[in-house]
Design a protein around this motif. Structure first.
Motif, PDB file in Angstrom:
ATOM      1  N   TYR A 122     -25.795  91.539  10.325  1.00  0.00           N
ATOM      2  CA  TYR A 122     -26.498  92.719   9.856  1.00  0.00           C
ATOM      3  C   TYR A 122     -27.096  93.413  11.079  1.00  0.00           C
ATOM      4  N   VAL A 123     -27.032  94.739  11.061  1.00  0.00           N
ATOM      5  CA  VAL A 123     -27.531  95.541  12.179  1.00  0.00           C
ATOM      6  C   VAL A 123     -28.443  96.627  11.630  1.00  0.00           C
ATOM      7  N   LEU A 124     -29.185  97.236  12.525  1.00  0.00           N
ATOM      8  CA  LEU A 124     -30.063  98.344  12.155  1.00  0.00           C
ATOM      9  C   LEU A 124     -29.410  99.648  12.601  1.00  0.00           C
ATOM     10  N   LEU A 125     -28.983 100.472  11.631  1.00  0.00           N
ATOM     11  CA  LEU A 125     -28.385 101.766  11.927  1.00  0.00           C
ATOM     12  C   LEU A 125     -29.512 102.794  12.011  1.00  0.00           C
ATOM     13  N   MET A 126     -29.634 103.439  13.165  1.00  0.00           N
ATOM     14  CA  MET A 126     -30.788 104.297  13.401  1.00  0.00           C
ATOM     15  C   MET A 126     -30.463 105.371  14.439  1.00  0.00           C
ATOM     16  N   PRO A 127     -31.311 106.382  14.599  1.00  0.00           N
ATOM     17  CA  PRO A 127     -31.073 107.384  15.647  1.00  0.00           C
ATOM     18  C   PRO A 127     -31.031 106.749  17.031  1.00  0.00           C
ATOM     19  N   ALA A 128     -30.054 107.185  17.825  1.00  0.00           N
ATOM     20  CA  ALA A 128     -29.866 106.587  19.142  1.00  0.00           C
ATOM     21  C   ALA A 128     -31.008 106.910  20.097  1.00  0.00           C
ATOM     22  N   ASP A 129     -31.720 108.014  19.860  1.00  0.00           N
ATOM     23  CA  ASP A 129     -32.781 108.400  20.790  1.00  0.00           C
ATOM     24  C   ASP A 129     -34.143 107.834  20.418  1.00  0.00           C
ATOM     25  N   VAL A 142     -33.425 105.038   8.353  1.00  0.00           N
ATOM     26  CA  VAL A 142     -32.656 103.989   9.014  1.00  0.00           C
ATOM     27  C   VAL A 142     -32.129 103.057   7.931  1.00  0.00           C
ATOM     28  N   ALA A 143     -31.178 102.189   8.287  1.00  0.00           N
ATOM     29  CA  ALA A 143     -30.617 101.273   7.292  1.00  0.00           C
ATOM     30  C   ALA A 143     -30.307  99.927   7.922  1.00  0.00           C
ATOM     31  N   ILE A 144     -30.519  98.870   7.163  1.00  0.00           N
ATOM     32  CA  ILE A 144     -30.023  97.539   7.533  1.00  0.00           C
ATOM     33  C   ILE A 144     -28.661  97.413   6.869  1.00  0.00           C
ATOM     34  N   ASP A 153     -22.445 110.650  15.333  1.00  0.00           N
ATOM     35  CA  ASP A 153     -23.066 111.316  16.487  1.00  0.00           C
ATOM     36  C   ASP A 153     -24.585 111.210  16.393  1.00  0.00           C
ATOM     37  N   GLY A 154     -25.183 110.726  17.452  1.00  0.00           N
ATOM     38  CA  GLY A 154     -26.634 110.605  17.496  1.00  0.00           C
ATOM     39  C   GLY A 154     -27.172 109.346  16.854  1.00  0.00           C
ATOM     40  N   LEU A 155     -26.289 108.457  16.346  1.00  0.00           N
ATOM     41  CA  LEU A 155     -26.730 107.206  15.735  1.00  0.00           C
ATOM     42  C   LEU A 155     -26.265 106.022  16.579  1.00  0.00           C
ATOM     43  N   ALA A 156     -26.915 104.891  16.390  1.00  0.00           N
ATOM     44  CA  ALA A 156     -26.537 103.661  17.088  1.00  0.00           C
ATOM     45  C   ALA A 156     -26.857 102.466  16.202  1.00  0.00           C
ATOM     46  N   CYS A 157     -26.117 101.399  16.398  1.00  0.00           N
ATOM     47  CA  CYS A 157     -26.407 100.130  15.729  1.00  0.00           C
ATOM     48  C   CYS A 157     -27.206  99.259  16.690  1.00  0.00           C
ATOM     49  N   ARG A 158     -28.353  98.799  16.239  1.00  0.00           N
ATOM     50  CA  ARG A 158     -29.217  97.953  17.061  1.00  0.00           C
ATOM     51  C   ARG A 158     -29.354  96.581  16.408  1.00  0.00           C
ATOM     52  N   PRO A 159     -29.583  95.531  17.205  1.00  0.00           N
ATOM     53  CA  PRO A 159     -29.839  94.210  16.612  1.00  0.00           C
ATOM     54  C   PRO A 159     -31.100  94.238  15.759  1.00  0.00           C
ATOM     55  N   LEU A 160     -31.112  93.434  14.697  1.00  0.00           N
ATOM     56  CA  LEU A 160     -32.323  93.321  13.887  1.00  0.00           C
ATOM     57  C   LEU A 160     -33.422  92.648  14.699  1.00  0.00           C
ATOM     58  N   GLY A 162     -36.371  90.087  15.355  1.00  0.00           N
ATOM     59  CA  GLY A 162     -36.663  88.778  14.784  1.00  0.00           C
ATOM     60  C   GLY A 162     -35.397  88.001  14.482  1.00  0.00           C
ATOM     61  N   PRO A 163     -35.429  87.082  13.503  1.00  0.00           N
ATOM     62  CA  PRO A 163     -34.262  86.253  13.180  1.00  0.00           C
ATOM     63  C   PRO A 163     -33.082  87.111  12.743  1.00  0.00           C
ATOM     64  N   GLY A 164     -31.890  86.707  13.157  1.00  0.00           N
ATOM     65  CA  GLY A 164     -30.686  87.434  12.763  1.00  0.00           C
ATOM     66  C   GLY A 164     -30.288  87.136  11.326  1.00  0.00           C
ATOM     67  N   LEU A 165     -29.413  87.951  10.807  1.00  0.00           N
ATOM     68  CA  LEU A 165     -28.905  87.795   9.445  1.00  0.00           C
ATOM     69  C   LEU A 165     -27.410  88.049   9.494  1.00  0.00           C
ATOM     70  N   VAL A 166     -26.635  87.169   8.878  1.00  0.00           N
ATOM     71  CA  VAL A 166     -25.174  87.245   8.943  1.00  0.00           C
ATOM     72  C   VAL A 166     -24.601  87.343   7.532  1.00  0.00           C
ATOM     73  N   ARG A 167     -23.609  88.192   7.364  1.00  0.00           N
ATOM     74  CA  ARG A 167     -22.905  88.328   6.087  1.00  0.00           C
ATOM     75  C   ARG A 167     -21.553  87.636   6.183  1.00  0.00           C
ATOM     76  N   HIS A 168     -21.214  86.869   5.146  1.00  0.00           N
ATOM     77  CA  HIS A 168     -19.945  86.142   5.120  1.00  0.00           C
ATOM     78  C   HIS A 168     -19.070  86.689   4.001  1.00  0.00           C
ATOM     79  N   LEU A 169     -17.822  86.991   4.330  1.00  0.00           N
ATOM     80  CA  LEU A 169     -16.862  87.475   3.345  1.00  0.00           C
ATOM     81  C   LEU A 169     -15.853  86.369   3.050  1.00  0.00           C
ATOM     82  N   THR A 170     -15.554  86.174   1.768  1.00  0.00           N
ATOM     83  CA  THR A 170     -14.779  85.020   1.319  1.00  0.00           C
ATOM     84  C   THR A 170     -13.765  85.439   0.269  1.00  0.00           C
ATOM     85  N   LEU A 171     -12.588  84.822   0.310  1.00  0.00           N
ATOM     86  CA  LEU A 171     -11.608  84.975  -0.766  1.00  0.00           C
ATOM     87  C   LEU A 171     -11.785  83.810  -1.728  1.00  0.00           C
TER      88      LEU A 171
END
Length: 329
Positions: free
Chosen positions: A172-179, A244-246, A260-267, A269-278
């Motif tokens: 999981y990442v934080l989508l937010m303005p790059a500036d 902004v969005a997680i 344009d003008g956005l960036a993904c930043r690490p969360l 504190g503790p990280g969070l991982v999403r797992h995709l499964t069949l």
């Protein structure tokens, strides 16, 4: 004493019985079958004991069939002929197309997997369907047999009778303005959302539930303003300047929007991982789920470079396809 429901013979015993019928003697039958004569005699005696009648008149030379033996010979030939057809039929069925194959695909994988997966299922079945939507609704359809396969963000580990094939893990990442300076600590995220509200995935989605659970663990109570079911809604809202969005790299990729003008930043504190499964119902489709899982992994491996470009340093480490051996970019 044998059970009254026990079969009175096995196929090997019938094969030996027919060999004796054709050879005329047990010694000659033994040579044809590459067995010892005592082994053939024992097999015939065991067959007679289990059926409860004599099959050969041993006073005659060559051996003569009794009336019961003659009746068995007629039926044994048909039984063995039918049995010998089973293996070829099973081998043919192994490569046959299924009449119908239905898969549910979580929304955030539509762009990456919808068309390739539809093509793969079309090779395997006379009729195929791929439905996109929330993991929870697909899970219910899988359990009620309205779907045969599910590719989602929940492995349904609390439900028995399913087989699970891990596909991809992503951070999981934080989508937010790059500036805007990224938050370094969880407390900084609270301050950030005072001016740039958190655009949420709805609690109907597995992603939304995981994000809310993560925020509760961090004891963060962030203002609620906007929420969406789909990755497009969340990403488009952030791109429009609503906050902004997680989110995850795949969710951003799914939206297919200019960032344009956005960036993904690490969360922070503790990280969070999403797992995709069949997921499939256990032992109902043979090797097919394994084959489809391998196909999905190969397709997802192809989009990993694009995901790394979107997420940048925030994607290092946790972003990988199961078993493919990708290295961080």
């Amino acid at each position: 004493m044998a059970s009254p429901d026990a079969l009175p013979f096995d196929l090997r015993g019938l094969d030996i019985f027919l060999a004796v019928c054709e050879a005329g003697t047990m010694a000659q039958a033994a040579r044809r079958l590459s067995l010892t004569q005592p082994a053939v005699s024992q097999a015939v005696a065991d067959l007679e004991r289990r059926i409860g009648v004599l099959l050969f008149d041993r006073s005659a030379r060559p051996l003569a069939l009794t009336a019961a033996g003659g009746a068995l010979r007629q039926r044994a030939s048909a039984l063995l002929s039918e049995a010998r057809q089973i293996a070829p039929l099973l081998r043919e069925a192994e490569h046959a197309r299924l009449p119908l194959l239905r898969a549910g695909l979580v929304d955030s994988l539509s762009r990456a997997l919808m068309a390739p997966l539809a093509g793969k299922l079309d090779e395997m079945a006379e009729q195929a369907s791929v439905l996109s939507g929330l993991t929870a609704s697909h899970a219910g359809a899988l359990l009620t047999r309205q779907l045969d396969l599910l590719v989602g963000a929940d492995d349904l580990d609390e439900i028995e009778g399913l087989e699970r094939w891990p596909l991809l893990s992503e951070p999981y990442v934080l989508l937010m303005p790059a500036d805007v300076a990224p938050p370094a600590r969880p407390a900084d995220l609270v301050a950030l959302t005072q001016t740039l509200p958190l655009v949420r995935f709805s609690a109907r989605s597995k992603t939304g539930m995981e994000v809310e659970r993560h925020l509760r663990r961090l004891r963060l109570d962030l203002p609620r303003r906007l929420e969406f079911d789909t990755p497009y809604g969340v990403t488009a809202s952030v791109a429009a300047g609503a906050g902004v969005a997680i989110t995850t790299p795949l969710c951003v990729f799914e939206a297919a929007l200019a960032l344009d003008g956005l960036a993904c930043r690490p969360l922070p504190g503790p990280g969070l991982v999403r797992h995709l499964t069949l997921i499939a119902r256990r032992q109902e489709l043979g090797r097919l789920p394994r084959e489809i899982a391998a196909f999905c992994r190969a397709q997802l491996a192809g989009v990993i470079p694009a995901l790394r470009d979107l997420a940048g340093p925030a994607s290092d480490g946790p972003l990988h396809v199961e078993g493919v051996g990708l290295q961080p970019g």
